[in-house]
Design a protein around this motif. Structure first.
Motif, PDB file in Angstrom:
ATOM      1  N   TYR A 293      -3.464   9.616  48.930  1.00 33.19           N
ATOM      2  CA  TYR A 293      -4.592  10.169  49.663  1.00 33.19           C
ATOM      3  C   TYR A 293      -4.199  10.380  51.123  1.00 33.19           C
ATOM      4  O   TYR A 293      -3.436   9.596  51.687  1.00 33.19           O
ATOM      5  N   ALA A 294      -4.774  11.414  51.722  1.00 32.37           N
ATOM      6  CA  ALA A 294      -4.679  11.548  53.164  1.00 32.37           C
ATOM      7  C   ALA A 294      -5.465  10.408  53.796  1.00 32.37           C
ATOM      8  O   ALA A 294      -6.503   9.983  53.268  1.00 32.37           O
ATOM      9  N   ASP A 295      -4.990   9.920  54.927  1.00 29.84           N
ATOM     10  CA  ASP A 295      -5.676   8.806  55.594  1.00 29.84           C
ATOM     11  C   ASP A 295      -7.124   9.147  55.900  1.00 29.84           C
ATOM     12  O   ASP A 295      -8.003   8.284  55.838  1.00 29.84           O
ATOM     13  N   SER A 296      -7.371  10.403  56.199  1.00 28.83           N
ATOM     14  CA  SER A 296      -8.708  10.813  56.623  1.00 28.83           C
ATOM     15  C   SER A 296      -9.738  10.765  55.491  1.00 28.83           C
ATOM     16  O   SER A 296     -10.940  10.809  55.768  1.00 28.83           O
ATOM     17  N   VAL A 297      -9.282  10.675  54.239  1.00 28.74           N
ATOM     18  CA  VAL A 297     -10.231  10.680  53.119  1.00 28.74           C
ATOM     19  C   VAL A 297     -10.223   9.380  52.328  1.00 28.74           C
ATOM     20  O   VAL A 297     -11.030   9.214  51.407  1.00 28.74           O
ATOM     21  N   LYS A 298      -9.332   8.468  52.669  1.00 29.19           N
ATOM     22  CA  LYS A 298      -9.269   7.202  51.944  1.00 29.19           C
ATOM     23  C   LYS A 298     -10.610   6.470  52.007  1.00 29.19           C
ATOM     24  O   LYS A 298     -11.225   6.372  53.062  1.00 29.19           O
ATOM     25  N   GLY A 299     -11.025   5.967  50.846  1.00 29.33           N
ATOM     26  CA  GLY A 299     -12.295   5.267  50.775  1.00 29.33           C
ATOM     27  C   GLY A 299     -13.492   6.169  50.582  1.00 29.33           C
ATOM     28  O   GLY A 299     -14.597   5.691  50.303  1.00 29.33           O
ATOM     29  N   ARG A 300     -13.302   7.475  50.731  1.00 28.96           N
ATOM     30  CA  ARG A 300     -14.410   8.426  50.564  1.00 28.96           C
ATOM     31  C   ARG A 300     -14.184   9.373  49.387  1.00 28.96           C
ATOM     32  O   ARG A 300     -15.133   9.766  48.714  1.00 28.96           O
ATOM     33  N   PHE A 301     -12.936   9.746  49.159  1.00 28.14           N
ATOM     34  CA  PHE A 301     -12.608  10.690  48.094  1.00 28.14           C
ATOM     35  C   PHE A 301     -11.902   9.951  46.964  1.00 28.14           C
ATOM     36  O   PHE A 301     -11.150   9.000  47.203  1.00 28.14           O
ATOM     37  N   THR A 302     -12.132  10.416  45.745  1.00 25.24           N
ATOM     38  CA  THR A 302     -11.467   9.846  44.582  1.00 25.24           C
ATOM     39  C   THR A 302     -10.931  10.962  43.703  1.00 25.24           C
ATOM     40  O   THR A 302     -11.689  11.860  43.300  1.00 25.24           O
ATOM     41  N   ILE A 303      -9.636  10.890  43.398  1.00 24.72           N
ATOM     42  CA  ILE A 303      -9.035  11.868  42.508  1.00 24.72           C
ATOM     43  C   ILE A 303      -8.864  11.230  41.134  1.00 24.72           C
ATOM     44  O   ILE A 303      -8.547  10.039  41.027  1.00 24.72           O
ATOM     45  N   SER A 304      -9.103  12.005  40.106  1.00 25.10           N
ATOM     46  CA  SER A 304      -8.937  11.500  38.748  1.00 25.10           C
ATOM     47  C   SER A 304      -8.494  12.661  37.855  1.00 25.10           C
ATOM     48  O   SER A 304      -8.513  13.820  38.274  1.00 25.10           O
ATOM     49  N   ARG A 305      -8.116  12.334  36.629  1.00 24.75           N
ATOM     50  CA  ARG A 305      -7.617  13.376  35.741  1.00 24.75           C
ATOM     51  C   ARG A 305      -7.995  13.069  34.295  1.00 24.75           C
ATOM     52  O   ARG A 305      -8.238  11.921  33.930  1.00 24.75           O
ATOM     53  N   ILE A 306      -8.033  14.133  33.496  1.00 23.80           N
ATOM     54  CA  ILE A 306      -8.127  14.002  32.051  1.00 23.80           C
ATOM     55  C   ILE A 306      -6.919  14.723  31.497  1.00 23.80           C
ATOM     56  O   ILE A 306      -6.874  15.959  31.473  1.00 23.80           O
ATOM     57  N   ASN A 307      -5.912  13.964  31.085  1.00 27.91           N
ATOM     58  CA  ASN A 307      -4.642  14.545  30.668  1.00 27.91           C
ATOM     59  C   ASN A 307      -4.803  15.520  29.506  1.00 27.91           C
ATOM     60  O   ASN A 307      -4.192  16.588  29.493  1.00 27.91           O
ATOM     61  N   ALA A 308      -5.628  15.159  28.537  1.00 24.88           N
ATOM     62  CA  ALA A 308      -5.769  15.984  27.339  1.00 24.88           C
ATOM     63  C   ALA A 308      -6.344  17.358  27.664  1.00 24.88           C
ATOM     64  O   ALA A 308      -6.158  18.315  26.906  1.00 24.88           O
ATOM     65  N   GLN A 309      -7.038  17.455  28.794  1.00 24.99           N
ATOM     66  CA  GLN A 309      -7.644  18.720  29.194  1.00 24.99           C
ATOM     67  C   GLN A 309      -6.895  19.377  30.342  1.00 24.99           C
ATOM     68  O   GLN A 309      -7.312  20.416  30.835  1.00 24.99           O
ATOM     69  N   ASN A 310      -5.788  18.766  30.764  1.00 25.80           N
ATOM     70  CA  ASN A 310      -5.020  19.290  31.908  1.00 25.80           C
ATOM     71  C   ASN A 310      -5.944  19.563  33.096  1.00 25.80           C
ATOM     72  O   ASN A 310      -5.847  20.601  33.750  1.00 25.80           O
ATOM     73  N   THR A 311      -6.822  18.639  33.362  1.00 22.47           N
ATOM     74  CA  THR A 311      -7.837  18.824  34.384  1.00 22.47           C
ATOM     75  C   THR A 311      -7.796  17.678  35.383  1.00 22.47           C
ATOM     76  O   THR A 311      -7.615  16.522  35.008  1.00 22.47           O
ATOM     77  N   VAL A 312      -7.976  18.041  36.637  1.00 21.06           N
ATOM     78  CA  VAL A 312      -8.038  17.047  37.696  1.00 21.06           C
ATOM     79  C   VAL A 312      -9.348  17.229  38.451  1.00 21.06           C
ATOM     80  O   VAL A 312      -9.846  18.350  38.576  1.00 21.06           O
ATOM     81  N   TYR A 313      -9.911  16.116  38.904  1.00 21.14           N
ATOM     82  CA  TYR A 313     -11.181  16.116  39.599  1.00 21.14           C
ATOM     83  C   TYR A 313     -11.018  15.496  40.983  1.00 21.14           C
ATOM     84  O   TYR A 313     -10.144  14.653  41.202  1.00 21.14           O
ATOM     85  N   LEU A 314     -11.883  15.914  41.886  1.00 19.31           N
ATOM     86  CA  LEU A 314     -11.943  15.311  43.205  1.00 19.31           C
ATOM     87  C   LEU A 314     -13.405  15.027  43.524  1.00 19.31           C
ATOM     88  O   LEU A 314     -14.191  15.953  43.700  1.00 19.31           O
ATOM     89  N   GLN A 315     -13.744  13.749  43.555  1.00 18.32           N
ATOM     90  CA  GLN A 315     -15.090  13.335  43.943  1.00 18.32           C
ATOM     91  C   GLN A 315     -15.071  13.046  45.433  1.00 18.32           C
ATOM     92  O   GLN A 315     -14.292  12.200  45.892  1.00 18.32           O
ATOM     93  N   MET A 316     -15.935  13.734  46.162  1.00 23.58           N
ATOM     94  CA  MET A 316     -15.951  13.616  47.615  1.00 23.58           C
ATOM     95  C   MET A 316     -17.297  13.043  48.043  1.00 23.58           C
ATOM     96  O   MET A 316     -18.341  13.657  47.801  1.00 23.58           O
ATOM     97  N   ASN A 317     -17.254  11.863  48.654  1.00 27.54           N
ATOM     98  CA  ASN A 317     -18.457  11.197  49.129  1.00 27.54           C
ATOM     99  C   ASN A 317     -18.423  11.056  50.648  1.00 27.54           C
ATOM    100  O   ASN A 317     -17.371  11.200  51.275  1.00 27.54           O
ATOM    101  N   SER A 318     -19.570  10.772  51.207  1.00 33.62           N
ATOM    102  CA  SER A 318     -19.679  10.574  52.663  1.00 33.62           C
ATOM    103  C   SER A 318     -19.018  11.707  53.428  1.00 33.62           C
ATOM    104  O   SER A 318     -18.242  11.488  54.367  1.00 33.62           O
ATOM    105  N   LEU A 319     -19.326  12.911  53.026  1.00 34.21           N
ATOM    106  CA  LEU A 319     -18.706  14.077  53.653  1.00 34.21           C
ATOM    107  C   LEU A 319     -19.178  14.237  55.088  1.00 34.21           C
ATOM    108  O   LEU A 319     -20.327  13.931  55.425  1.00 34.21           O
ATOM    109  N   ASN A 320     -18.295  14.710  55.923  1.00 28.16           N
ATOM    110  CA  ASN A 320     -18.620  14.996  57.315  1.00 28.16           C
ATOM    111  C   ASN A 320     -18.139  16.393  57.669  1.00 28.16           C
ATOM    112  O   ASN A 320     -17.352  17.002  56.917  1.00 28.16           O
ATOM    113  N   PRO A 321     -18.592  16.937  58.787  1.00 28.52           N
ATOM    114  CA  PRO A 321     -18.224  18.326  59.131  1.00 28.52           C
ATOM    115  C   PRO A 321     -16.722  18.558  59.204  1.00 28.52           C
ATOM    116  O   PRO A 321     -16.270  19.682  58.961  1.00 28.52           O
ATOM    117  N   GLU A 322     -15.950  17.511  59.508  1.00 26.85           N
ATOM    118  CA  GLU A 322     -14.493  17.670  59.575  1.00 26.85           C
ATOM    119  C   GLU A 322     -13.868  17.913  58.196  1.00 26.85           C
ATOM    120  O   GLU A 322     -12.696  18.284  58.102  1.00 26.85           O
TER     121      GLU A 322
END
Length: 120
Positions: free
Chosen positions: A59-88
């Motif tokens: 993770y980039a330092d700026s998103v640690k603790g706020r963003f979570t990356i995950s994947r479903i291998n069988a679907q070749n899909t990756v997700y990014l859950q973004m919480n506590s978003l700010n204008p930056e």
């Protein structure tokens, strides 16, 4: 050919959440790593988060603790859950993948990008 198709993004208020997804399709033999980059106006593209085939995550330092990356291998899909978003966090978010098309040939692929805007 390999394609990365993104979905998600949009407009959210500060403190809100958004989820991005990216599905890889086409001639895929093996995915080495998939992740997300972002580029804000006037800035260089930067890594946000990446997950490799062994499950290792960066993770980039700026998103640690706020963003979570995950994947479903069988679907070749990756997700990014973004919480506590700010204008930056406002930027175009790009899906990225290092993918083998066969046992010897690999390449880097990019999605078309999806806009994330954090504003009140």
């Amino acid at each position: 050919q390999v394609q990365l198709v993104e979905s998600g993004g949009g407009l959210v208020q500060p403190g809100g959440s958004l989820s991005l997804s990216c599905a890889a399709s086409g001639s895929i033999f093996r995915i080495v790593a998939m992740g997300w980059y972002r580029q804000a106006p006037g800035k260089e593209r930067e890594l946000v988060a990446r997950i490799n085939s062994g499950g290792g995550i960066n993770y980039a330092d700026s998103v640690k603790g706020r963003f979570t990356i995950s994947r479903i291998n069988a679907q070749n899909t990756v997700y990014l859950q973004m919480n506590s978003l700010n204008p930056e966090d406002t930027a175009v978010y790009y899906c990225n993948g290092y993918i083998y098309k066969d046992t010897k040939t690999w390449d880097e692929y990019w999605g078309q990008g999806t806009q994330v805007t954090v504003s009140s």
